[in-house]
Design an enzyme around this catalytic site. Structure first.
Site, short mmCIF file in Angstrom:
data_model
loop_
_atom_site.label_atom_id
_atom_site.label_comp_id
_atom_site.label_asym_id
_atom_site.label_seq_id
_atom_site.Cartn_x
_atom_site.Cartn_y
_atom_site.Cartn_z
CG HIS A 100 -2.96 8.50 3.59
ND1 HIS A 100 -1.58 7.81 3.59
CD2 HIS A 100 -4.09 7.54 3.79
CE1 HIS A 100 -1.97 6.77 3.59
NE2 HIS A 100 -3.22 6.40 3.69
CG HIS A 102 -8.42 6.10 4.68
ND1 HIS A 102 -8.42 5.66 3.37
CD2 HIS A 102 -7.16 5.84 5.13
CE1 HIS A 102 -7.23 5.02 3.22
NE2 HIS A 102 -6.58 5.18 4.04
P1 AMP Z 1 -3.64 3.30 3.01
O1 AMP Z 1 -3.78 1.73 2.62
O2 AMP Z 1 -3.96 3.73 4.33
O3 AMP Z 1 -2.23 3.49 2.51
O4 AMP Z 1 -4.41 4.05 1.83
C1 AMP Z 1 -4.12 4.45 0.52
C2 AMP Z 1 -5.33 4.61 -0.24
O5 AMP Z 1 -4.63 5.61 -1.29
C3 AMP Z 1 -5.94 3.64 -0.78
O6 AMP Z 1 -7.32 3.50 -0.43
C4 AMP Z 1 -5.66 3.90 -2.43
O7 AMP Z 1 -7.05 3.63 -3.07
C5 AMP Z 1 -5.54 5.31 -2.41
N1 AMP Z 1 -4.81 5.55 -3.46
C6 AMP Z 1 -3.67 5.34 -4.27
N2 AMP Z 1 -3.04 6.21 -5.14
C7 AMP Z 1 -4.14 7.18 -5.35
C8 AMP Z 1 -4.08 8.23 -6.20
N3 AMP Z 1 -3.48 8.53 -7.23
N4 AMP Z 1 -5.51 8.95 -5.95
C9 AMP Z 1 -6.34 8.77 -4.98
N5 AMP Z 1 -6.19 7.77 -3.96
C10 AMP Z 1 -5.13 6.84 -4.25
#
Ligand code: AMP
Ligand code: ZN
Length: 136
Positions: A100, A102
């Protein structure tokens, strides 16, 4: 959940999200614990773990969408700039092993420390914000 992947469950509609954009290749939605107002995640609908196992054509498609969505966010929110962040592996802070990107909107002049810290999201506010940003 098919493969224990939260983002696959979101992409398959098993878990709700604050959707901003969707097409055949990607889904974009607000991060529930945002770094900043309008923090958006762009994921491929198909499951790939990180940058390294994502095919080139899929990556190109995702990056083109990241550009389009970021431009829209910049035009819609108070947003003077934005960071695009992409973590790979636990050591790099990747907590969800579904690739993903950001998009992190920024305001101001960049003076002071730029931080990447999650803040507990207010679900009612996120719902309103997603509606405001949502792209046709
Ligand atoms: P990463 O640390 O790059 O893996 O980012 C994962 C991101 O996903 C974090 O910023 C979380 O806050 C976000 N996240 C986790 N679960 C969900 C969800 N169900 N809906 C939206 N964002 C999420
Ligand atoms: Zn997945």
């Amino acid at each position: 959940m098919k493969n224990d992947c939260v983002f696959c469950a979101i992409s398959e509609g098993e878990i709700p999200c604050f959707k901003v954009y969707e097409d055949d290749l990607v889904l974009a939605y607000l991060d529930i614990n945002p770094f900043s107002e309008g923090h958006t995640l762009v994921i491929p609908k198909a499951h790939y773990t990180c940058l390294l196992d994502t095919p080139e054509d899929v990556l190109q498609g995702i990056v083109a969408r990241v550009k389009k969505i970021a431009a829209h966010i910049k035009a819609t929110l108070p947003c003077d700039g934005f960071n695009v962040l992409q973590n790979n592996g636990l050591a790099a802070g990747q907590t969800v092993p579904h690739v993903h990107f950001h998009i992190i909107p920024r305001t101001g002049d960049g003076e002071g420390e730029i931080t990447f810290e999650n803040h507990k999201g207010d679900m009612a506010h996120l719902a309103q914000l997603a509606e405001r940003i949502r792209m046709a």
